[in-house]
Design a protein around this motif. Sequence first.
Motif, PDB file in Angstrom:
ATOM      1  N   VAL A   1       0.847  -1.189   0.000  1.00  0.00           N
ATOM      2  CA  VAL A   1       0.000   0.000   0.000  1.00  0.00           C
ATOM      3  C   VAL A   1       0.882   1.239   0.000  1.00  0.00           C
ATOM      4  O   VAL A   1       1.772   1.378   0.839  1.00  0.00           O
ATOM      5  N   PHE A   2       0.639   2.122  -0.966  1.00  0.00           N
ATOM      6  CA  PHE A   2       1.297   3.421  -1.012  1.00  0.00           C
ATOM      7  C   PHE A   2       0.221   4.475  -0.790  1.00  0.00           C
ATOM      8  O   PHE A   2      -0.710   4.594  -1.578  1.00  0.00           O
ATOM      9  N   ALA A   3       0.326   5.220   0.296  1.00  0.00           N
ATOM     10  CA  ALA A   3      -0.634   6.284   0.597  1.00  0.00           C
ATOM     11  C   ALA A   3       0.101   7.618   0.537  1.00  0.00           C
ATOM     12  O   ALA A   3       1.250   7.716   0.955  1.00  0.00           O
ATOM     13  N   ALA A   4      -0.577   8.633   0.011  1.00  0.00           N
ATOM     14  CA  ALA A   4       0.044   9.953  -0.108  1.00  0.00           C
ATOM     15  C   ALA A   4      -1.003  11.039   0.040  1.00  0.00           C
ATOM     16  O   ALA A   4      -2.166  10.854  -0.311  1.00  0.00           O
TER      17      ALA A   4
ATOM     18  N   GLY B   1       9.208   3.316   5.766  1.00  0.00           N
ATOM     19  CA  GLY B   1       9.282   4.723   5.428  1.00  0.00           C
ATOM     20  C   GLY B   1       9.651   5.031   4.000  1.00  0.00           C
ATOM     21  O   GLY B   1       9.273   6.055   3.460  1.00  0.00           O
ATOM     22  N   SER B   2      10.385   4.137   3.332  1.00  0.00           N
ATOM     23  CA  SER B   2      10.910   4.529   2.024  1.00  0.00           C
ATOM     24  C   SER B   2      10.614   3.547   0.901  1.00  0.00           C
ATOM     25  O   SER B   2      10.432   3.950  -0.230  1.00  0.00           O
TER      26      SER B   2
ATOM     27  N   PHE C   1       3.742   5.805   3.591  1.00  0.00           N
ATOM     28  CA  PHE C   1       2.900   6.991   3.603  1.00  0.00           C
ATOM     29  C   PHE C   1       3.771   8.217   3.377  1.00  0.00           C
ATOM     30  O   PHE C   1       4.764   8.418   4.076  1.00  0.00           O
ATOM     31  N   LYS C   2       3.419   9.017   2.400  1.00  0.00           N
ATOM     32  CA  LYS C   2       4.171  10.221   2.056  1.00  0.00           C
ATOM     33  C   LYS C   2       3.284  11.447   2.220  1.00  0.00           C
ATOM     34  O   LYS C   2       2.115  11.428   1.849  1.00  0.00           O
TER      35      LYS C   2
ATOM     36  N   ARG D   1       7.151   3.720  -8.905  1.00  0.00           N
ATOM     37  CA  ARG D   1       8.575   3.413  -8.831  1.00  0.00           C
ATOM     38  C   ARG D   1       8.876   2.383  -7.752  1.00  0.00           C
ATOM     39  O   ARG D   1       9.897   1.693  -7.816  1.00  0.00           O
ATOM     40  N   LEU D   2       8.006   2.256  -6.757  1.00  0.00           N
ATOM     41  CA  LEU D   2       8.236   1.319  -5.660  1.00  0.00           C
ATOM     42  C   LEU D   2       7.723  -0.089  -5.955  1.00  0.00           C
ATOM     43  O   LEU D   2       8.208  -1.053  -5.387  1.00  0.00           O
ATOM     44  N   PHE D   3       6.729  -0.207  -6.835  1.00  0.00           N
ATOM     45  CA  PHE D   3       6.149  -1.515  -7.130  1.00  0.00           C
ATOM     46  C   PHE D   3       6.980  -2.237  -8.188  1.00  0.00           C
ATOM     47  O   PHE D   3       7.258  -1.671  -9.234  1.00  0.00           O
TER      48      PHE D   3
END
Length: 72
Positions: free
Chosen positions: A6-9, A37-38, A47-48, A69-71
């Motif tokens: 999960v990427f939340a922003a 965190g990263s 979470f950003k 970019r993270l997946f």
Amino acid sequence: PKDFEVFAATGNDDYKADATAMQVYDLTDDNNFIYTGSNFNRGNITFKIWPGEWHCYKNSYPYLYNALRLFK
């Protein structure tokens, strides 16, 4: 935790910033979510918060770009 990521922003000026932050922190109380965190090497949720940004369509582009970019 390895089955999903999960990427939340949000922007810090977003009217939903506090609610988004609370949702992410509540999820980390569940054993299926490990906060990182990263990147996703040590966990499955990140979470950003972007300074000076708010709730609008144009802000979804940097969120999406940085998430993709993270997946792998």
